[in-house]
Design a protein around this motif. Structure first.
Motif, mmCIF file in Angstrom:
data_model
loop_
_atom_site.group_PDB
_atom_site.id
_atom_site.type_symbol
_atom_site.label_atom_id
_atom_site.label_comp_id
_atom_site.label_asym_id
_atom_site.label_seq_id
_atom_site.Cartn_x
_atom_site.Cartn_y
_atom_site.Cartn_z
ATOM 1 N N ILE A 149 16.775 -40.129 14.956
ATOM 2 C CA ILE A 149 16.844 -39.219 13.808
ATOM 3 C C ILE A 149 17.796 -38.061 14.106
ATOM 4 C CG2 ILE A 149 15.530 -37.593 12.388
ATOM 5 C CD1 ILE A 149 13.071 -39.406 12.854
ATOM 6 N N GLU A 150 17.688 -37.512 15.311
ATOM 7 C CA GLU A 150 18.540 -36.381 15.693
ATOM 8 C C GLU A 150 20.010 -36.762 15.692
ATOM 9 O OE1 GLU A 150 19.134 -33.236 19.429
ATOM 10 O OE2 GLU A 150 17.633 -34.833 19.534
ATOM 11 N N VAL A 151 20.341 -37.930 16.258
ATOM 12 C CA VAL A 151 21.734 -38.367 16.324
ATOM 13 C C VAL A 151 22.274 -38.650 14.923
ATOM 14 C CG1 VAL A 151 23.257 -40.229 17.100
ATOM 15 C CG2 VAL A 151 21.553 -39.294 18.660
ATOM 16 N N PHE A 166 11.748 -37.490 7.877
ATOM 17 C CA PHE A 166 11.560 -38.549 8.883
ATOM 18 C C PHE A 166 10.855 -37.984 10.120
ATOM 19 C CE2 PHE A 166 14.969 -41.037 6.700
ATOM 20 C CZ PHE A 166 14.284 -42.243 6.609
ATOM 21 N N ASN A 167 11.221 -36.786 10.520
ATOM 22 C CA ASN A 167 10.571 -36.163 11.682
ATOM 23 C C ASN A 167 9.096 -35.875 11.410
ATOM 24 O OD1 ASN A 167 12.515 -35.987 13.795
ATOM 25 N ND2 ASN A 167 13.579 -34.356 12.697
ATOM 26 N N ASP A 168 8.787 -35.449 10.187
ATOM 27 C CA ASP A 168 7.384 -35.202 9.829
ATOM 28 C C ASP A 168 6.574 -36.492 9.939
ATOM 29 O OD1 ASP A 168 7.921 -32.547 9.360
ATOM 30 O OD2 ASP A 168 8.056 -32.751 7.181
ATOM 31 N N ALA A 169 7.152 -37.577 9.424
ATOM 32 C CA ALA A 169 6.455 -38.862 9.475
ATOM 33 C C ALA A 169 6.288 -39.329 10.917
ATOM 34 C CB ALA A 169 7.222 -39.906 8.665
ATOM 35 N N THR A 174 3.042 -40.235 15.751
ATOM 36 C CA THR A 174 2.847 -40.008 17.184
ATOM 37 C C THR A 174 1.502 -39.347 17.455
ATOM 38 O OG1 THR A 174 5.244 -39.756 17.475
ATOM 39 C CG2 THR A 174 3.839 -38.924 19.231
ATOM 40 N N TRP A 175 1.124 -38.458 16.557
ATOM 41 C CA TRP A 175 -0.139 -37.734 16.723
ATOM 42 C C TRP A 175 -1.334 -38.689 16.713
ATOM 43 C CZ3 TRP A 175 -1.827 -33.353 18.446
ATOM 44 C CH2 TRP A 175 -3.074 -32.833 18.054
ATOM 45 N N LYS A 190 -0.751 -38.124 3.356
ATOM 46 C CA LYS A 190 0.492 -37.460 3.728
ATOM 47 C C LYS A 190 1.556 -38.487 4.119
ATOM 48 C CE LYS A 190 3.380 -34.240 4.999
ATOM 49 N NZ LYS A 190 4.112 -33.437 3.986
ATOM 50 N N MET A 191 1.178 -39.493 4.908
ATOM 51 C CA MET A 191 2.130 -40.520 5.298
ATOM 52 C C MET A 191 2.582 -41.322 4.072
ATOM 53 S SD MET A 191 3.731 -41.605 8.011
ATOM 54 C CE MET A 191 2.826 -41.503 9.576
#
Length: 205
Positions: A149-151, A166-169, A174-175, A190-191
């Motif tokens: 995602i970062e790249v 995308f980072n939130d998802a 991961t949580w 939320k997802m």
């Protein structure tokens, strides 16, 4: 008489005659050179032009071949990445039997995440992206989603708002990935909302 004429020439007349002789000789030299070497120069120029055309044609063919190879490599890596994801998903699903409400809720949560992750990988394999860039994206595993995602955001493939979603998802996934803490219906919702926002025409349960 002629000898007396040459002897009696003034310096100005001698200089004028000398200049005329040099001009005539130079003209004859140019004509003679053109006659002797003109054909060779023309042939050499034609040969150079033909060589340049051959080189340019070869370079064009080489670029086309390299582009096709990059496309094929990208497609292959993309397929491998998708297959790897499917195998991982199948193994996880088999390990977690859906026997109760909590299990069904977790499965729904996972389905939403899988749709989001697949959409991210679909965007990473977009044919409009340069072949080498797509190949680089395909090298990220399912455990490197945050890095992907970062790249993609740095490359401008993802807008900031999309990258944040995308980072939130991914953070939510991961949580709960290891089953702790306990999942709530709010997490599933939320997802689901993130999937609807990120995945075109997403059909949630």
């Amino acid at each position: 008489m002629l000898e007396e004429y040459w002897i009696n020439l003034t310096d100005a007349q001698a200089s004028l005659i000398s200049t005329a002789v040099l001009i005539v000789a130079g003209g004859l030299g140019v004509l003679l050179g053109a006659a002797l070497f003109g054909g060779r120069v023309k042939n050499l120029k034609s040969a150079l032009e033909a060589s340049n055309e051959a080189i340019e044609k070869h370079q064009a063919e080489t670029r086309t071949l390299l582009s096709a190879m990059e496309e094929q490599m990208s497609a292959t890596l993309g397929a491998v990445s998708q297959l790897r994801s499917s195998v991982f998903d199948l193994r996880t699903d088999v390990e977690e039997k859906v026997t109760d409400e909590a299990g069904r809720m977790r499965q729904t949560f996972k389905n939403h995440w899988y749709a989001i992750r697949d959409e991210l990988q679909r965007r990473a394999s977009n044919p409009n992206i340069h072949g080498r860039t797509r190949t680089r994206y395909a090298g990220f595993s399912n455990n490197e989603i945050a890095a992907l995602i970062e790249v993609m955001q740095k490359d401008g493939v993802l807008q900031s708002s999309q990258a944040n979603a995308f980072n939130d998802a991914h953070g939510l996934w991961t949580w709960h990935r290891n089953g702790k803490p306990s999942m709530t219906q709010g997490d599933v919702q939320k997802m689901r909302e993130l999937a609807i926002d990120l995945v075109p025409n997403y059909r949630s349960e």
